[in-house]
Scaffold this motif. Structure first.
Motif, PDB file in Angstrom:
ATOM      1  N   SER A  56     104.293   3.973 -64.493  1.00  0.00           N
ATOM      2  CA  SER A  56     105.123   2.826 -64.134  1.00  0.00           C
ATOM      3  C   SER A  56     104.190   1.889 -63.583  1.00  0.00           C
ATOM      4  N   LEU A  57     104.454   0.594 -64.041  1.00  0.00           N
ATOM      5  CA  LEU A  57     103.876  -0.591 -63.603  1.00  0.00           C
ATOM      6  C   LEU A  57     104.602  -1.850 -63.297  1.00  0.00           C
ATOM      7  N   ALA A  58     104.256  -2.636 -62.219  1.00  0.00           N
ATOM      8  CA  ALA A  58     105.147  -3.663 -61.928  1.00  0.00           C
ATOM      9  C   ALA A  58     104.375  -4.997 -61.760  1.00  0.00           C
ATOM     10  N   PHE A  59     104.930  -5.895 -62.814  1.00  0.00           N
ATOM     11  CA  PHE A  59     104.166  -7.286 -62.987  1.00  0.00           C
ATOM     12  C   PHE A  59     105.281  -8.145 -62.155  1.00  0.00           C
ATOM     13  N   PRO A  60     104.345  -9.288 -61.629  1.00  0.00           N
ATOM     14  CA  PRO A  60     105.156 -10.683 -61.257  1.00  0.00           C
ATOM     15  C   PRO A  60     105.311 -11.349 -62.474  1.00  0.00           C
ATOM     16  N   ALA A  61     105.887 -12.707 -62.130  1.00  0.00           N
ATOM     17  CA  ALA A  61     106.068 -13.537 -63.151  1.00  0.00           C
ATOM     18  C   ALA A  61     104.662 -14.302 -63.152  1.00  0.00           C
ATOM     19  N   VAL A  62     103.713 -13.846 -63.807  1.00  0.00           N
ATOM     20  CA  VAL A  62     102.115 -14.457 -63.983  1.00  0.00           C
ATOM     21  C   VAL A  62     102.447 -15.823 -64.557  1.00  0.00           C
ATOM     22  N   SER A  63     101.571 -16.686 -63.757  1.00  0.00           N
ATOM     23  CA  SER A  63     101.689 -18.013 -64.129  1.00  0.00           C
ATOM     24  C   SER A  63     102.707 -19.107 -64.002  1.00  0.00           C
ATOM     25  N   ALA A  64     103.989 -18.283 -63.406  1.00  0.00           N
ATOM     26  CA  ALA A  64     104.986 -19.250 -63.118  1.00  0.00           C
ATOM     27  C   ALA A  64     104.793 -19.673 -61.637  1.00  0.00           C
ATOM     28  N   GLY A  65     105.272 -20.928 -61.306  1.00  0.00           N
ATOM     29  CA  GLY A  65     105.338 -21.383 -59.982  1.00  0.00           C
ATOM     30  C   GLY A  65     104.252 -22.255 -59.840  1.00  0.00           C
ATOM     31  N   VAL A  66     103.210 -21.978 -58.828  1.00  0.00           N
ATOM     32  CA  VAL A  66     102.024 -22.791 -58.499  1.00  0.00           C
ATOM     33  C   VAL A  66     100.992 -23.201 -59.899  1.00  0.00           C
ATOM     34  N   TYR A  67     101.089 -22.137 -60.736  1.00  0.00           N
ATOM     35  CA  TYR A  67     100.140 -22.276 -61.978  1.00  0.00           C
ATOM     36  C   TYR A  67     101.085 -23.224 -62.999  1.00  0.00           C
ATOM     37  N   GLY A  68     102.292 -23.630 -62.802  1.00  0.00           N
ATOM     38  CA  GLY A  68     102.872 -24.496 -63.636  1.00  0.00           C
ATOM     39  C   GLY A  68     103.735 -24.176 -64.769  1.00  0.00           C
ATOM     40  N   TRP A  69     103.734 -22.847 -65.287  1.00  0.00           N
ATOM     41  CA  TRP A  69     104.418 -22.387 -66.324  1.00  0.00           C
ATOM     42  C   TRP A  69     105.984 -22.378 -66.001  1.00  0.00           C
ATOM     43  N   ASP A  70     106.757 -22.691 -67.100  1.00  0.00           N
ATOM     44  CA  ASP A  70     108.186 -22.606 -66.833  1.00  0.00           C
ATOM     45  C   ASP A  70     108.592 -21.024 -66.866  1.00  0.00           C
TER      46      ASP A  70
END
Length: 176
Positions: free
Chosen positions: A114-128
């Motif tokens: 089992s693995l949990a991801f965040p929304a990689v690159s969304a937010g401060v890195y500017g990806w929609d």
């Protein structure tokens, strides 16, 4: 492989591993990175310093992933990945997809179920957030289609804001 979307704090998830949206220095930062470092405790920073002093002298490249123990987290492992920064001109979706596939590859090697991801690159890195969700789901599904049975069974996307949760749910339900 089952995909779930959860609103909340990734540091409190009861999973085998959490993915850290790290910066290339691996030495902590803001957002998810800072929260994971705070929750895991000072041992995580020491493990990351050891990586920088040995195998990752130039830092972790964008799209790559590396694991450390979870220390004070409920998760046994932290898998660090560096997402592309759109503001720095890193706009290739393949770099973003690599964050997810490399994290899954590392997880599989560790025996993670089992693995949990965040929304990689969304937010401060500017990806929609919508594009992040599309790339992430595509990468996870493609990886699952290629991976042998007995690997990662559950992938959670643990998202902090209700708005991001709504976007990820919409993309997942649409089958994009």
């Amino acid at each position: 492989m089952r995909i779930e979307i959860v609103e909340g704090d990734i540091t409190g998830r009861t999973v085998d591993a959490v993915v850290n949206a790290a910066n290339s220095s691996l030495l902590g930062g803001g957002g998810v990175d800072g929260a994971i470092h705070r929750a895991a405790g000072p041992e995580l920073l020491e493990a990351c310093r050891e990586l920088r002093a040995t195998t990752l002298r130039d830092g972790l490249p964008v799209g790559a992933a590396v694991a450390t123990p979870g220390y004070g987290l409920q998760a046994q492992w932290v898998i660090h990945t560096v997402g592309p920064n759109r503001h720095a001109g890193q706009t290739n979706p393949a770099l973003l997809a690599s964050c997810f596939t490399e994290s899954l590859r590392i997880a599989e090697g560790l025996g993670v179920r089992s693995l949990a991801f965040p929304a990689v690159s969304a937010g401060v890195y500017g990806w929609d957030a919508r594009q992040v969700a599309q790339v992430a789901f595509d990468a996870v599904r493609s990886y699952a289609a290629r991976s042998p049975e007995g690997g990662v069974e559950l992938v959670e996307f643990v998202l902090f804001s209700p708005e991001t949760v709504a976007v990820f749910r919409s993309v997942l339900e649409s089958g994009f």
